[in-house]
Write an enzyme that holds these catalytic residues in place. Structure first.
Site, short mmCIF file in Angstrom:
data_model
loop_
_atom_site.label_atom_id
_atom_site.label_comp_id
_atom_site.label_asym_id
_atom_site.label_seq_id
_atom_site.Cartn_x
_atom_site.Cartn_y
_atom_site.Cartn_z
N GLU A 36 0.82 -1.23 0.00
CA GLU A 36 0.00 0.00 0.00
C GLU A 36 0.84 1.27 0.00
O GLU A 36 0.53 2.26 0.65
CB GLU A 36 -0.96 -0.01 1.20
CG GLU A 36 -1.96 -1.15 1.14
CD GLU A 36 -2.91 -1.16 2.31
OE1 GLU A 36 -2.99 -0.14 3.01
OE2 GLU A 36 -3.56 -2.19 2.53
N GLY A 37 1.93 1.23 -0.77
CA GLY A 37 2.84 2.36 -0.85
C GLY A 37 4.10 2.07 -0.06
O GLY A 37 4.07 2.01 1.17
#
Length: 641
Positions: free
Chosen positions: A425-426
């Site tokens: 998620e990043g």
């Protein structure tokens, strides 16, 4: 023009334009973290600590009790680790419990839990098996329920949310074999087929839950044409649609039970009624969904910290060296102190951010991103320290420990399981840039045209006048503040000194950012090392603030108040050492030298240094061929029975 395998070739400028267009442009609500980066310590936004409503607490605690019983009696984490798969009966049990619908409104058959209790549930389930935590999080935090809640039509909610609440597992599909955090190069296409459908073609990689999913959120590029705005667009796709093939179930160093795969779309017809939002709104939907969706990851990091503390306490009291328990040796004790203090701070950050999300009075896009960044980095450090405390037993697998008659403690597993959180998620590097962009938003709003090389002189002159007015008001306020007054924040007792430090450091952080912008101007965005340190300082200051506010709440409610103050005090003292070092490294670092070395490495100047070893890697391309077309592999999609 396209790159190999049909991936669009875009310039760095175009990639940045796409990313900028997708981010939320306005700040309609206050943000504690945004103010912190601007040198304004808005303690009033987080203190007194917000609290959940009594009904929410009762509903949440009742579910946690049921979930705990299920985790203790029905989940065998060691079995999931050995077989690299969550048994169908466990997933079906979670469905019957309502765990798929924790965040879904009760009117759709969900449990309607708050963000606070959803995160507590994820921490609990994730402690039983991180793969289960990942399954539940991917389904609800970024899968079908959240984007439909925020952007779906009423018809879509009525159709899909009851299914997601009780029976259907969902997945989110954005990443492609040659596309990660640069969505401007997204290759999967969704070509309009008349007015009532789109036809999807492309390949998606690392589709968490994709192997077992019933419903998919798919990001695809709609070509611009007459009557179609085009752009990256979000769709809900039935996983059993003709042309959808799960070509591979991926295996990883950790999270061995995760159902993550490669999904191919070949001439998949999707009704236009399944489009979420308008054409071109896909990235904005994804980023907005992640504003609160990112909080699920630090929730499981908090759970990991709690477990690390438990094992460290029990083992360090039982294991003796040189006549006393190892916990009483300073070299080990300092590690235990770090784990305890950091776990307290992480939970403070998570609960504060989650409660603010529930109240919806604040914009928490930076707070959630900081929680994800800080939680993933600190949880990894805590797990690493636990392995060190356990010594050789920390490196040994739980099965091996059990085979020779010792307690099966999966310390090495949690280290492997947590490693992905710094990428999920990043990645940490992308999170640094994302948060830095939000942190300097106020500056770019007033001075962006001034440092933009593409702007003409009249535009620069206008921007210069606006910037001068803004900085004339803002800069003087960075010179002094409550942090310099010995009695400020006195109601926090022994923690007041740390809040004064946060206030002073916030102003110093803002001054440093302004100086850097003045020095580098348009080149500021290339100074990723500097920006990363700026963000890391902000993360530490946010964590210190949350820890102090949480400790004071616990003192006033009479719940372990003295111990909470002690943990907050120790954490803040540890954090202050890290912050002081980061401030020093803003200007004293090897960033320029590192760039020269990298240039040499890429030019082959140091290949002599690679001599003397063999490369055990197999053959094959660095990036798999993702050319659209029919599947050439068997479908390994596994519906839960």
């Amino acid at each position: 023009m396209t790159a190999p395998h049909g991936t669009p070739k875009v310039s760095e400028r175009e990639a940045r334009r796409v990313a900028e267009a997708a981010r939320e442009q306005d700040w309609r609500k206050p943000s504690f973290a945004k103010e912190l980066f601007l040198g304004r310590f808005r303690l009033d936004l987080i203190h007194p600590h917000p609290l959940p409503a009594t009904d929410d607490v009762d509903r949440g605690e009742a579910f946690l009790a049921k979930l705990r019983d299920f985790c203790e009696t029905k989940i065998d984490g060691a079995l999931i680790e050995r077989e690299s798969q969550i048994p169908d009966e466990v997933i079906n049990g979670l469905k019957e419990l309502g765990a798929l619908g924790m965040k879904i409104d009760t009117k759709y058959g969900g449990l309607g839990l708050t963000q606070v209790y959803y995160n507590k549930a994820l921490a609990l389930a994730g402690s039983a098996s991180p793969a289960i935590g990942a399954l539940l999080s991917a389904h609800q935090s970024i899968g079908v329920p959240q984007p439909l809640k925020l952007f779906g039509t009423q018809e879509q909610r009525d159709t899909f949310l009851p299914r997601c609440a009780r029976t259907d597992i969902s997945a989110f599909l954005l990443t492609e074999p040659d596309v990660g955090s640069d969505p401007a190069r997204l290759a999967t296409s969704a070509v309009p087929d008349g007015d009532d459908a789109y036809v999807l073609d492309g390949v998606k990689l690392w589709t968490t839950n994709g192997v077992v999913a019933d419903l998919l959120v798919v990001m695809a590029r709609v070509p611009k044409s007459e009557g179609h705005k085009g752009g990256i667009t979000a769709f809900v796709v039935e996983a059993d649609s003709p042309g959808v093939t799960v070509e591979n179930r991926n295996a990883f160093m950790g999270l061995r039970g995760i159902e993550n795969g490669v999904t191919r779309f070949h001439q998949v017809r999707v009704p236009a009624s399944h489009r979420i939002g308008s054409e071109g709104a896909g990235l904005k939907i994804a980023l907005t969904t992640l504003n609160t969706g990112r909080l699920s990851l630090p929730a499981m990091c908090v759970g990991a910290g709690k477990w690390c503390l438990k094992i460290a306490r029990e083992w360090s009291a039982a294991r003796e060296q040189w006549g006393k328990p190892i916990a009483q040796h300073e070299a080990v004790g300092s590690k235990i102190s770090f784990i305890a203090a950091t776990t307290f701070a992480l939970e403070a950050v998570l609960d504060l951010s989650s409660q603010m999300a529930d109240e919806d009075r604040n914009d928490i896009r930076i707070e959630a991103a900081l929680a994800k960044l800080y939680g993933s980095e600190m949880a990894w450090l805590m797990a690493d320290e636990l392995v060190q405390i356990r010594g050789g037993r920390g490196f040994e697998t739980a099965d091996s420990l059990a085979a020779r008659g010792e307690r099966a403690v999966p310390a090495e597993q949690i280290l492997r399981d947590l490693r992905i959180n710094r990428i999920f998620e990043g990645s940490t590097e992308i999170m640094h840039l994302l948060i830095a962009r939000e942190a300097v938003d106020a500056h770019l709003s007033v001075a962006g045209d001034l440092i933009d090389p593409d702007k003409k002189l009249p535009e620069k002159a206008k921007a210069g006048a606006g910037a001068a007015a803004f900085y004339a008001r803002w800069l003087p306020k960075l010179l002094s503040g409550p942090g310099q007054l010995p009695n400020s924040y006195h109601e926090f007792g022994d923690l007041a000194q740390h809040l004064r430090y946060v206030e002073r450091s916030a102003r110093k952080l803002a001054r440093s950012t302004f100086y850097a912008m003045s020095r580098w101007q348009g080149r500021m965005e290339t100074k990723q090392g500097f920006l990363g340190r700026i963000v890391d300082i902000g993360a530490e200051l946010f964590a210190m603030s949350a820890a102090c506010v949480r400790a004071e709440l616990m003192r006033t409610t009479g719940e372990h108040g003295r111990e909470a103050h002690q943990l907050a005090d120790v954490f803040c003292r540890q954090a202050r050492i890290r912050v002081d070092e980061l401030f020093e490294r803003l200007w004293a670092n090897t960033d320029d030298l590192d760039r020269k070395v990298v240039t040499g490495v890429l030019a082959g100047s140091y290949t002599w240094l690679e001599e003397g070893v063999v490369d055990p890697s197999g053959d094959g391309p660095w990036i798999a061929d993702a050319t659209p077309g029919p599947a050439k592999r068997d479908n390994v999609h596994r519906p839960i029975r």
